[in-house]
Enzyme design. Structure first.
Site, PDB file in Angstrom:
ATOM      1  N   SER A  31       9.765   2.864   6.068  1.00  0.00           N
ATOM      2  CA  SER A  31       8.320   2.625   6.135  1.00  0.00           C
ATOM      3  C   SER A  31       7.564   3.906   6.448  1.00  0.00           C
ATOM      4  O   SER A  31       8.101   4.827   7.077  1.00  0.00           O
ATOM      5  CB  SER A  31       7.996   1.582   7.216  1.00  0.00           C
ATOM      6  OG  SER A  31       8.544   0.329   6.878  1.00  0.00           O
TER       7      SER A  31
ATOM      8  N   CYS B 164       0.836  -1.214   0.000  1.00  0.00           N
ATOM      9  CA  CYS B 164       0.000   0.000   0.000  1.00  0.00           C
ATOM     10  C   CYS B 164       0.867   1.258   0.000  1.00  0.00           C
ATOM     11  O   CYS B 164       0.393   2.339  -0.341  1.00  0.00           O
ATOM     12  CB  CYS B 164      -0.949  -0.002   1.194  1.00  0.00           C
ATOM     13  SG  CYS B 164      -0.124  -0.105   2.789  1.00  0.00           S
TER      14      CYS B 164
ATOM     15  N   PHE C  17       7.605  -3.566  10.222  1.00  0.00           N
ATOM     16  CA  PHE C  17       8.405  -4.618   9.576  1.00  0.00           C
ATOM     17  C   PHE C  17       7.605  -5.518   8.644  1.00  0.00           C
ATOM     18  O   PHE C  17       8.124  -6.533   8.186  1.00  0.00           O
ATOM     19  CB  PHE C  17       9.085  -5.487  10.648  1.00  0.00           C
ATOM     20  CG  PHE C  17      10.273  -4.835  11.284  1.00  0.00           C
ATOM     21  CD1 PHE C  17      11.516  -4.837  10.663  1.00  0.00           C
ATOM     22  CD2 PHE C  17      10.158  -4.203  12.509  1.00  0.00           C
ATOM     23  CE1 PHE C  17      12.608  -4.227  11.247  1.00  0.00           C
ATOM     24  CE2 PHE C  17      11.246  -3.599  13.104  1.00  0.00           C
ATOM     25  CZ  PHE C  17      12.480  -3.614  12.474  1.00  0.00           C
ATOM     26  N   GLU C  18       6.344  -5.185   8.380  1.00  0.00           N
ATOM     27  CA  GLU C  18       5.545  -6.070   7.527  1.00  0.00           C
ATOM     28  C   GLU C  18       6.127  -6.200   6.121  1.00  0.00           C
ATOM     29  O   GLU C  18       5.894  -7.182   5.424  1.00  0.00           O
ATOM     30  CB  GLU C  18       4.094  -5.571   7.464  1.00  0.00           C
ATOM     31  CG  GLU C  18       3.349  -5.783   8.769  1.00  0.00           C
ATOM     32  CD  GLU C  18       1.882  -5.372   8.695  1.00  0.00           C
ATOM     33  OE1 GLU C  18       1.397  -5.142   7.582  1.00  0.00           O
ATOM     34  OE2 GLU C  18       1.251  -5.298   9.751  1.00  0.00           O
TER      35      GLU C  18
ATOM     36  N   GLY D 202     -13.412  -6.584   4.618  1.00  0.00           N
ATOM     37  CA  GLY D 202     -12.114  -7.050   4.130  1.00  0.00           C
ATOM     38  C   GLY D 202     -11.322  -7.738   5.225  1.00  0.00           C
ATOM     39  O   GLY D 202     -11.205  -7.218   6.333  1.00  0.00           O
TER      40      GLY D 202
END
Length: 418
Positions: free
Chosen positions: A113, A58, A119-120, A193
């Site tokens: 990030s 994303c 950390f994804e 979702g």
């Protein structure tokens, strides 16, 4: 770094765009699902691109690979997305060789990030490598690089507090709800979702809101039921989406659709409704802003909000950078070793040829010649000579390319180009 032993005539590039310069709408144009990544991989092979990694989240879309020119990678992105080359170049970054290596380390360790220390992204790098392997687009360089980034990420998690505290897009969404919605435990919350962000949001809602009116809807009801079972919340079928929206006070949209799933045409509620869109591309159409009772918040807005946890995390950045430099130095050392390994191997073969000739000569000339002892002594000398050359080539003060050429000329070595 003067060159790579993996791809003689190509450089290693990173090209991409991220939240830093591209807003959610533009990122949405360049987002890649798995079929698009597969198509890019097949096209890359035909273009002669090697060692390709494709990352799309994303917050960013990036390609890493060996190419003659970075435009080969830019062209691949633009031909397989909704965006144009002009739009891409307006916000894109291009890194080459050492800069590209440094960039993937920063990305994979959470320093780049949108939410510091998230950390994804490391799981995306792993998936990217597995997809590249499936398409036969990996090589020793890319494999070692990915493993090094994973190693740095693990060390930073274990040795620093860069990822301490509950901070993520999902947690930021719940924090916003807690700060802006009074009597949250009495509100009806609908989560649409059940991907990774959806699951994390659900978990945070259950943990922090003390709310028993949480409902999940997913296109595949079985997935929703699995998540609901874990967190003990309600499930409704996809066909009930409109009626459930009419009942809810808060709608969290975290679907992975490439097109908006929520628009003005399906919103028939008269009461105030807070919508949080945690999707890229945006899954809530801007036309809902024409409705007076709707308040829409997108993940970019959530990520910009000041947070004490993030302030605390920033103090661990220097420690994380130090770990990155250590792991990167090991990778560079390995890279240099691979660069001169073929020459050292050819030198060893040449010395063994000389040894064989001498042993043959002396075995015929001397009656009491002990071939076994001569073999052992010769092998030890060869080992010491090659080790001496290897140590010389590892010396940072040495011009490796010049030394390699000199060794090849002196010993008349033939190096296998493969």
């Amino acid at each position: 770094m003067k060159g790579y032993p993996i791809s003689k005539h190509h450089s290693f590039y990173a090209v991409g765009l991220s939240y830093k310069k591209a807003d959610a709408v533009l990122r949405g144009k360049f987002s890649l699902d798995v079929p698009k990544i597969d198509a890019i991989s097949e096209a890359a092979k035909k273009e002669g691109v090697e060692g390709l990694l494709v990352i799309s989240t994303c917050n960013r879309t990036e390609l890493y690979g060996f190419a003659q020119h970075p435009f080969q990678l830019i062209k691949l992105v633009c031909e397989h997305t909704e965006g144009t080359v002009e739009e891409f170049q307006e916000v894109a970054y291009i890194f080459k060789n050492q800069e590209a290596i440094s960039h993937i380390f920063r990305v994979g360790t959470g320093l780049d990030s949108q939410i510091l220390g998230d950390f994804e992204i490391i799981s995306q790098i792993k998936q990217s490598f597995y997809r590249a392997k499936k398409h036969d687009l990996t090589n020793p360089f890319v494999e070692r690089l990915c493993n090094s980034v994973i190693q740095a990420s693990k060390r930073i998690k274990n040795e620093t507090e860069l990822s301490s505290g509950a901070t993520s897009v999902a947690f930021a969404a719940v924090k916003y709800i807690l700060a802006n919605v009074p009597e949250i435990s009495n509100k009806n919350i609908l989560l649409f979702g059940t991907g990774k962000i959806g699951r994390n949001t659900c978990e945070n809602l259950v943990k922090h809101t003390d709310n028993s009116h949480i409902t999940i809807i997913n296109r595949t009801k079985e997935k929703a039921e699995r998540v609901a079972g874990k967190f003990q919340v309600n499930v409704k079928a996809f066909g009930e989406l409109q009626s459930e929206i009419r009942k809810c006070d808060i709608l969290v949209v975290a679907t992975g659709s490439q097109l908006p799933t929520i628009s003005k045409s399906i919103l028939h509620t008269k009461k105030p409704l807070l919508i949080l869109d945690l999707s890229v591309p945006k899954n809530v159409n801007d036309d809902i802003m024409e409705l007076a009772n709707i308040n829409l918040i997108h993940l970019d807005q959530l990520s910009q909000m000041a947070d004490e946890t993030l302030e605390r995390r920033r103090q661990f950045v220097p420690q994380a950078q130090e770990i990155i430099e250590q792991v990167k130095a090991d990778f560079t050392k390995w890279l240099e070793t691979r660069k001169f390994a073929p020459v050292i191997s050819a030198l060893k073969d040449k010395l063994k040829e000389m040894k064989a000739e001498e042993l043959d000569f002396h075995s015929k000339k001397l009656n009491d010649f002990n071939e076994e002892q001569a073999e052992m002594i010769s092998d030890r000398i060869i080992q010491k000579i090659t080790k001496q050359f290897a140590n010389h080539l590892r010396n940072p003060a040495v011009d490796t390319d010049d030394s390699l050429q000199l060794i090849q000329r002196i010993f008349q070595l033939e190096i296998d180009s493969k």
